[in-house]
Design an enzyme around this catalytic site. Structure first.
Site, PDB file in Angstrom:
ATOM      1  CG  HIS A 130       6.357  -3.506   0.389  1.00 52.53           C
ATOM      2  ND1 HIS A 130       7.524  -3.503  -0.351  1.00 52.53           N
ATOM      3  CD2 HIS A 130       6.742  -3.344   1.687  1.00 52.53           C
ATOM      4  CE1 HIS A 130       8.547  -3.356   0.462  1.00 52.53           C
ATOM      5  NE2 HIS A 130       8.096  -3.257   1.695  1.00 52.53           N
ATOM      6  CD  GLU A 131       4.722  -3.199   4.875  1.00 49.48           C
ATOM      7  OE1 GLU A 131       5.310  -4.045   5.578  1.00 49.48           O
ATOM      8  OE2 GLU A 131       5.274  -2.161   4.477  1.00 49.48           O
ATOM      9  CG  HIS A 134       8.344  -7.172   4.180  1.00 50.30           C
ATOM     10  ND1 HIS A 134       9.656  -7.457   3.869  1.00 50.30           N
ATOM     11  CD2 HIS A 134       8.194  -5.836   3.969  1.00 50.30           C
ATOM     12  CE1 HIS A 134      10.275  -6.357   3.492  1.00 50.30           C
ATOM     13  NE2 HIS A 134       9.415  -5.362   3.524  1.00 50.30           N
ATOM     14  CD  GLU A 202      11.979  -2.848   2.891  1.00 50.12           C
ATOM     15  OE1 GLU A 202      11.038  -2.508   2.153  1.00 50.12           O
ATOM     16  OE2 GLU A 202      11.804  -3.297   4.037  1.00 50.12           O
TER      17      GLU A 202
END
Length: 319
Positions: A130-131, A134, A202
């Site tokens: 997930h990071e 980003h 998100e």
């Protein structure tokens, strides 16, 4: 569509900043406000990652001090087509993580010791993926810009309250009332826009992170554990630096974030539902997969087989 929405929100935030500057000093105030914003953004562009990591006393780790965590991030970065980011560990019992950096070539990911200890290896892979999403989407830079402009709007609005707008003398009482309303409403509007930008990114990072790690259920299970941990374990550093709350995978200030105008993140249950739906579309069902995520029946995958232990993933003061 999410990129268009993000662009529109950033444009709205910039326009709001210009309006506040114009209200205070007319055309001159507008120019000064934009110059100040440009200077702040330039400083943030080069130093935001250092400031964020220093705020949480994050310690950089490598293959020697945290071999499994660094190895996991390295493999995920390859799968995402990204350069290897710097990896940091934050000595904090609350489970959480964030990414920072102006671009993929100068990025970093940070995980708390609470996250490493609480999650299974698969769940931790979902969070790190997930990071990395980003970073791949340049969200770290976008959120730095929005946080900087939103903070500048609050500062300049307070400045306007003490020194007055350019039209106050000619507007009588309405000018005073207008200034007071600006001081109150402009920072609120900036906060709403900043949070809307954060929430829109998100959902995208959740989906792309699930694709990077290969299993949406790893991330959905991690989000459930993180939300529960945040709900019961305070993060004193985050309370001291609330402007950084939007950086984390789950709002570190509250475990009961609502999916509304005033939340930095979408509601966790909405994110989990979206990931579960994605899992079904990929042929996995939450009920079947939940039996082995973090449990006794562990299937083999890109990050180890059934016999692998749970964390902590590293040695030294974080183990």
């Amino acid at each position: 569509m999410n990129y268009m929405k993000t662009g529109m929100l950033l444009a709205a935030l910039t326009a709001l900043f210009g309006v506040v500057g114009y209200f205070i000093g007319g055309a001159t105030g507008l120019v000064i406000a934009l110059l100040v914003a440009g200077g702040m953004n330039l400083f943030s562009y080069w130093n935001a990652d250092k400031l964020a990591l220093a705020a949480y006393n994050a310690q950089q780790v490598d293959e020697r001090t945290a071999p499994e965590l660094v190895g996991m991030v390295r493999e995920l970065a390859v799968r995402a087509g990204l350069p290897m980011p710097r990896v940091y560990i934050i000595d904090n019992p609350q489970p959480n993580a964030f990414a920072t950096g102006r671009n993929p070539e100068n990025a970093a990911v940070a995980a708390t010791t609470g996250l490493i200890r609480m999650l299974s290896r698969e769940e931790l892979a979902g969070v790190m993926a997930h990071e990395l999403a980003h970073i791949k989407n340049h969200d770290t830079l976008t959120m730095t810009v929005t946080a900087t402009i939103a903070g500048a709007i609050s500062t300049i609005a307070q400045f306007g309250f003490f020194f007055g707008g350019s039209h106050r003398e000619n507007s009588g009482g309405f000018g005073v009332i207008g200034t007071i309303l600006m001081v109150i409403l402009a920072p609120i509007a900036a906060m709403i826009i900043q949070m809307a930008v954060s929430r829109s990114r998100e959902y995208v990072a959740d989906r792309q992170g699930a694709e990077i790690c290969g299993n949406p259920l790893w991330l959905s299970a991690a989000l459930a554990k993180i939300a529960q941990g945040v709900d019961h374990i305070p993060n004193e550093e985050a309370e001291t630096h609330p402007a950084t709350a939007h950086m984390f995978i789950v709002n570190p200030l509250s475990g009961r974030s609502m999916d509304n105008l005033f939340s930095t993140h979408p509601a966790t249950e909405n994110r989990i539902a979206a990931l579960d739906q994605l899992a079904r579309s990929m042929g996995a069902t939450p009920a079947r997969e939940a039996s082995f995520i973090g449990g006794a029946r562990r299937t083999a995958g890109p990050w180890g087989g059934a016999g692998r232990p749970r964390g902590p993933w590293g040695r030294g003061p974080w183990g």
